[in-house]
Design a protein around this motif. Structure first.
Motif, PDB file in Angstrom:
ATOM      1  N   ARG A 131       5.917   2.243   6.789  1.00 15.85           N
ATOM      2  CA  ARG A 131       5.526   2.386   5.383  1.00 15.85           C
ATOM      3  C   ARG A 131       4.214   3.149   5.226  1.00 15.85           C
ATOM      4  O   ARG A 131       3.972   3.769   4.185  1.00 15.85           O
ATOM      5  CB  ARG A 131       5.404   1.004   4.745  1.00 15.85           C
ATOM      6  N   TYR A 132       3.326   3.114   6.258  1.00 16.70           N
ATOM      7  CA  TYR A 132       2.017   3.755   6.145  1.00 16.70           C
ATOM      8  C   TYR A 132       2.043   5.220   6.555  1.00 16.70           C
ATOM      9  O   TYR A 132       1.055   5.917   6.376  1.00 16.70           O
ATOM     10  CB  TYR A 132       0.985   3.005   6.983  1.00 16.70           C
ATOM     11  N   GLY A 133       3.131   5.689   7.121  1.00 18.67           N
ATOM     12  CA  GLY A 133       3.255   7.100   7.466  1.00 18.67           C
ATOM     13  C   GLY A 133       2.652   7.439   8.810  1.00 18.67           C
ATOM     14  O   GLY A 133       3.359   7.609   9.803  1.00 18.67           O
ATOM     15  N   ASP A 134       1.335   7.537   8.892  1.00 25.58           N
ATOM     16  CA  ASP A 134       0.682   7.960  10.134  1.00 25.58           C
ATOM     17  C   ASP A 134       0.514   6.813  11.121  1.00 25.58           C
ATOM     18  O   ASP A 134       0.347   7.054  12.319  1.00 25.58           O
ATOM     19  CB  ASP A 134      -0.683   8.573   9.826  1.00 25.58           C
TER      20      ASP A 134
ATOM     21  N   THR B 208       7.481  17.650  -3.436  1.00 21.75           N
ATOM     22  CA  THR B 208       6.620  17.879  -4.589  1.00 21.75           C
ATOM     23  C   THR B 208       6.206  16.575  -5.253  1.00 21.75           C
ATOM     24  O   THR B 208       5.111  16.457  -5.764  1.00 21.75           O
ATOM     25  CB  THR B 208       7.342  18.776  -5.612  1.00 21.75           C
ATOM     26  N   GLU B 209       7.083  15.583  -5.238  1.00 24.47           N
ATOM     27  CA  GLU B 209       6.787  14.314  -5.907  1.00 24.47           C
ATOM     28  C   GLU B 209       7.267  13.164  -5.026  1.00 24.47           C
ATOM     29  O   GLU B 209       8.430  12.773  -5.068  1.00 24.47           O
ATOM     30  CB  GLU B 209       7.462  14.261  -7.274  1.00 24.47           C
ATOM     31  N   PRO B 210       6.412  12.611  -4.171  1.00 22.29           N
ATOM     32  CA  PRO B 210       6.830  11.545  -3.260  1.00 22.29           C
ATOM     33  C   PRO B 210       7.147  10.261  -4.013  1.00 22.29           C
ATOM     34  O   PRO B 210       6.792  10.087  -5.177  1.00 22.29           O
ATOM     35  CB  PRO B 210       5.611  11.366  -2.345  1.00 22.29           C
ATOM     36  N   THR B 211       7.834   9.372  -3.310  1.00 23.00           N
ATOM     37  CA  THR B 211       8.217   8.097  -3.911  1.00 23.00           C
ATOM     38  C   THR B 211       6.983   7.253  -4.208  1.00 23.00           C
ATOM     39  O   THR B 211       6.076   7.150  -3.377  1.00 23.00           O
ATOM     40  CB  THR B 211       9.145   7.337  -2.951  1.00 23.00           C
ATOM     41  N   ALA B 212       6.949   6.664  -5.391  1.00 17.34           N
ATOM     42  CA  ALA B 212       5.823   5.825  -5.770  1.00 17.34           C
ATOM     43  C   ALA B 212       5.803   4.556  -4.936  1.00 17.34           C
ATOM     44  O   ALA B 212       6.848   3.957  -4.674  1.00 17.34           O
ATOM     45  CB  ALA B 212       5.901   5.478  -7.250  1.00 17.34           C
ATOM     46  N   LYS B 213       4.605   4.154  -4.494  1.00 20.57           N
ATOM     47  CA  LYS B 213       4.458   2.982  -3.659  1.00 20.57           C
ATOM     48  C   LYS B 213       3.577   1.949  -4.340  1.00 20.57           C
ATOM     49  O   LYS B 213       2.764   2.268  -5.215  1.00 20.57           O
ATOM     50  CB  LYS B 213       3.848   3.356  -2.299  1.00 20.57           C
ATOM     51  N   CYS B 214       3.744   0.716  -3.914  1.00 23.56           N
ATOM     52  CA  CYS B 214       2.969  -0.381  -4.478  1.00 23.56           C
ATOM     53  C   CYS B 214       1.501  -0.214  -4.118  1.00 23.56           C
ATOM     54  O   CYS B 214       1.151   0.270  -3.032  1.00 23.56           O
ATOM     55  CB  CYS B 214       3.506  -1.719  -3.953  1.00 23.56           C
ATOM     56  N   LEU B 215       0.640  -0.642  -4.997  1.00 20.90           N
ATOM     57  CA  LEU B 215      -0.790  -0.482  -4.785  1.00 20.90           C
ATOM     58  C   LEU B 215      -1.316  -1.386  -3.682  1.00 20.90           C
ATOM     59  O   LEU B 215      -2.277  -1.026  -2.989  1.00 20.90           O
ATOM     60  CB  LEU B 215      -1.533  -0.778  -6.094  1.00 20.90           C
TER      61      LEU B 215
ATOM     62  N   CYS C  94       0.861  -3.632  -1.176  1.00 14.76           N
ATOM     63  CA  CYS C  94       1.641  -3.676   0.065  1.00 14.76           C
ATOM     64  C   CYS C  94       2.120  -2.307   0.514  1.00 14.76           C
ATOM     65  O   CYS C  94       2.650  -2.181   1.630  1.00 14.76           O
ATOM     66  CB  CYS C  94       2.825  -4.623  -0.083  1.00 14.76           C
ATOM     67  N   LEU C  95       1.985  -1.273  -0.321  1.00  7.65           N
ATOM     68  CA  LEU C  95       2.360   0.103   0.006  1.00  7.65           C
ATOM     69  C   LEU C  95       3.846   0.254   0.299  1.00  7.65           C
ATOM     70  O   LEU C  95       4.256   1.177   1.004  1.00  7.65           O
ATOM     71  CB  LEU C  95       1.537   0.613   1.196  1.00  7.65           C
ATOM     72  N   CYS C  96       4.667  -0.635  -0.223  1.00 10.55           N
ATOM     73  CA  CYS C  96       6.115  -0.476  -0.155  1.00 10.55           C
ATOM     74  C   CYS C  96       6.603   0.264  -1.400  1.00 10.55           C
ATOM     75  O   CYS C  96       5.881   0.378  -2.390  1.00 10.55           O
ATOM     76  CB  CYS C  96       6.811  -1.830  -0.043  1.00 10.55           C
ATOM     77  N   ALA C  97       7.817   0.766  -1.321  1.00  7.52           N
ATOM     78  CA  ALA C  97       8.374   1.468  -2.465  1.00  7.52           C
ATOM     79  C   ALA C  97       8.520   0.515  -3.647  1.00  7.52           C
ATOM     80  O   ALA C  97       8.913  -0.640  -3.489  1.00  7.52           O
ATOM     81  CB  ALA C  97       9.735   2.073  -2.107  1.00  7.52           C
ATOM     82  N   LEU C  98       8.183   1.001  -4.826  1.00  9.23           N
ATOM     83  CA  LEU C  98       8.255   0.169  -6.023  1.00  9.23           C
ATOM     84  C   LEU C  98       9.703  -0.191  -6.327  1.00  9.23           C
ATOM     85  O   LEU C  98      10.597   0.663  -6.291  1.00  9.23           O
ATOM     86  CB  LEU C  98       7.641   0.903  -7.215  1.00  9.23           C
ATOM     87  N   ASP C  99       9.919  -1.469  -6.615  1.00  6.55           N
ATOM     88  CA  ASP C  99      11.260  -1.965  -6.928  1.00  6.55           C
ATOM     89  C   ASP C  99      11.373  -2.416  -8.386  1.00  6.55           C
ATOM     90  O   ASP C  99      12.195  -3.255  -8.717  1.00  6.55           O
ATOM     91  CB  ASP C  99      11.618  -3.129  -6.004  1.00  6.55           C
TER      92      ASP C  99
END
Length: 505
Positions: free
Chosen positions: A288-291, A372-379, A381-386
């Motif tokens: 979820r954190y990418g790097d 161009t527009e990545p998926t929005a993540k929670c502020l 837990c940094l998971c995708a917003l559900d």
């Protein structure tokens, strides 16, 4: 009157004492010293081979950690993380048949400030853990939880890495690692370790200031329930580990979550509304954190296996009290779920394994990432917003009820403030501004913050009495996202839409 000499006493039978005199199921020669499951009796040597092989097989099967990578081991002092540290230490030894090829480091997060421990208790635990860390020879970092109030704003910025390496790239990395000069590499690794040990040994007192301690106490005192406190503690701990891994150059982080712990976490997260993030929270790897990728190599071990291994082979672990220490079963959702699973496991030994096998089949269903527009993540837990649901969903009905309740509360507070002097209510010279009272402003900030959170994190924030107690980097990121959303809304009329979006509209 005692009737031991009566005749009917001769018919009483003595209950036989059960004794384990079985041979090992693997070698068929030595006497078994432990039974993991029904029919799985192991001797000492075979159990060690079984335990070590399971750890190596988990890493080799997934192929997430590449040769030469720096891996950070998150050690809490408990049995599972201590056993993980022992497995890594043994896998890096020269006598290991299949030697591990990564460079490890250790991190310990001191959570005593959130759990109400005194300075003496925290210092004692740190000293005991440092003695264990020094014996490994790995660089280690002791970071206090109070450091969340000094983290930079870049912690929550999304970092999108490339696609995961394929089998071909993994094999190429292995061949390149083998062709290197091993003697030179060992000398270089030892020099790096000595430099890390000389520089990166931090004490708790040098890292947390009195202001940070008071801020942490204020943050956890603002949380009304133990469920919210445990969830917030987990979130802040992950942020500190993520920041340390990025600053020290670690691409992977190993967590010591066992099979039993993940089974409890699966059920508790479902109760907390984290169903959309179950695959990331309980899977082997969490990207979820990418790097920085979270890895859980101990997820195939039950707590019983870990306890037996630590006892037989002298793996030292330290008990450190937490938020759920000496609390009743119904104190929090996490504690109640743990008690339920442990008691059910005692009567039905396949309970944990059944829940665990179910978690292996879970996958996160998320839209494709757009450059161009990545998926929005929670502020948090940094998971995708559900929170993007249909209009007729139960989630939207809950949101509507909350908005109506907030409007009613604001009307009641505004009507009550008419009879009270505004300057005396807020303490400001000249009273509040024309846009409302301070409590109304705080409610507006809380509402804006909820729009950036997933469903589970919204419930945590809902249990907070003071949202202002959150660390600065969280509120700064919230303000940044809100400004970007407002700017995008202002210029939306001048943006060109894709063909797919135009057809949907």
């Amino acid at each position: 009157m005692c009737q031991v000499e009566e005749e009917y006493n001769e018919h009483l039978e003595t209950k036989p004492v059960l004794r384990v005199s079985r041979t090992c199921v693997k070698c068929k020669e030595n006497t078994a010293v432990l039974i993991i499951r029904v029919g799985d009796a192991f001797c000492r040597n075979c159990f060690k081979e079984y335990f070590v092989h399971k750890f190596r097989a988990m890493l080799g099967k997934n192929r997430v950690i590449f040769p030469g990578e720096k891996v950070l081991l998150a050690v809490s002092g408990g049995p599972a993380s201590s056993s993980m540290l022992a497995q890594v230490q043994e896998g890096l030894s020269r006598d290991a048949p299949k030697r591990l090829r990564f460079t490890p480091g250790i991190i310990y997060i001191d959570e005593g400030g959130a759990c109400g421990q005194s300075a003496e208790e925290r210092e004692k635990a740190v000293v005991q853990l440092e003695d264990i860390f020094r014996k490994t020879g790995f660089p280690y970092f002791v970071v206090s939880l109070e450091q969340v109030f000094s983290l930079p704003d870049s912690v929550l910025e999304p970092v999108y890495g490339g696609p995961e390496g394929s089998d071909l790239s993994y094999k190429a990395a292995v061949d390149q690692y083998i062709q290197q000069n091993k003697v030179k590499q060992r000398a270089q690794d030892s020099a790096i370790r000595e430099a890390h040990e000389a520089i990166d040994r931090h004490s708790v007192q040098s890292q947390c200031s009195p202001d940070h301690r008071l801020a942490l106490e204020r943050l956890f005192s603002s949380l009304k329930t133990l469920t919210a406190k445990e969830d917030m503690l987990q979130t802040l701990r992950q942020h500190v580990i993520l920041h340390t891994a990025r600053m020290k150059g670690y691409a992977k982080v190993m967590m010591g979550d066992s099979c039993t712990r993940l089974a409890v976490k699966l059920l508790s997260n479902i109760s907390l509304g984290r169903g959309a993030a179950l695959a990331a929270d309980t899977g082997f790897s969490d990207p979820r954190y990418g790097d920085v990728v979270i890895v859980r190599p101990m997820r195939d071990y039950s707590s019983k296996e870990i306890a037996f291994y630590n006892m037989l082979f002298g793996v030292q672990s330290i008990f450190i009290p937490g938020l759920d220490t000496k609390v009743p079963d119904k104190a929090s959702i996490q504690r109640l779920t743990e008690s339920f699973v442990i008691k059910l496991q005692a009567d039905f030994p396949s309970t944990v394994s059944t829940i665990y096998r179910t978690s292996e089949k879970l996958h996160t269903s998320c839209p494709q990432l757009n450059t161009t527009e990545p998926t929005a993540k929670c502020l948090l837990c940094l998971c995708a917003l559900d929170t993007k649901a249909d209009e007729a969903s139960a989630f939207n009905a809950t949101q509507l009820s909350e908005r109506l309740s907030e409007r009613k509360a604001q009307r009641d507070s505004s009507s009550s403030n008419l009879t009270v002097n505004s300057s005396s209510s807020c303490g400001r010279e000249g009273g509040c501004a024309s846009d409302g009272c301070c409590s109304t402003l705080r409610a507006a900030v809380s509402t804006d913050l909820k729009s950036l959170l997933c469903y589970s994190c919204r419930l945590t924030i809902k249990d907070m009495t003071e949202v202002d107690t959150l660390p600065r980097y969280i509120t700064s990121e919230a303000e940044k996202r809100q400004r970007r959303a407002q700017m995008k809304q202002e210029i939306s009329e001048f943006l060109l839409q894709d063909e797919d979006e135009a057809e949907e509209e």
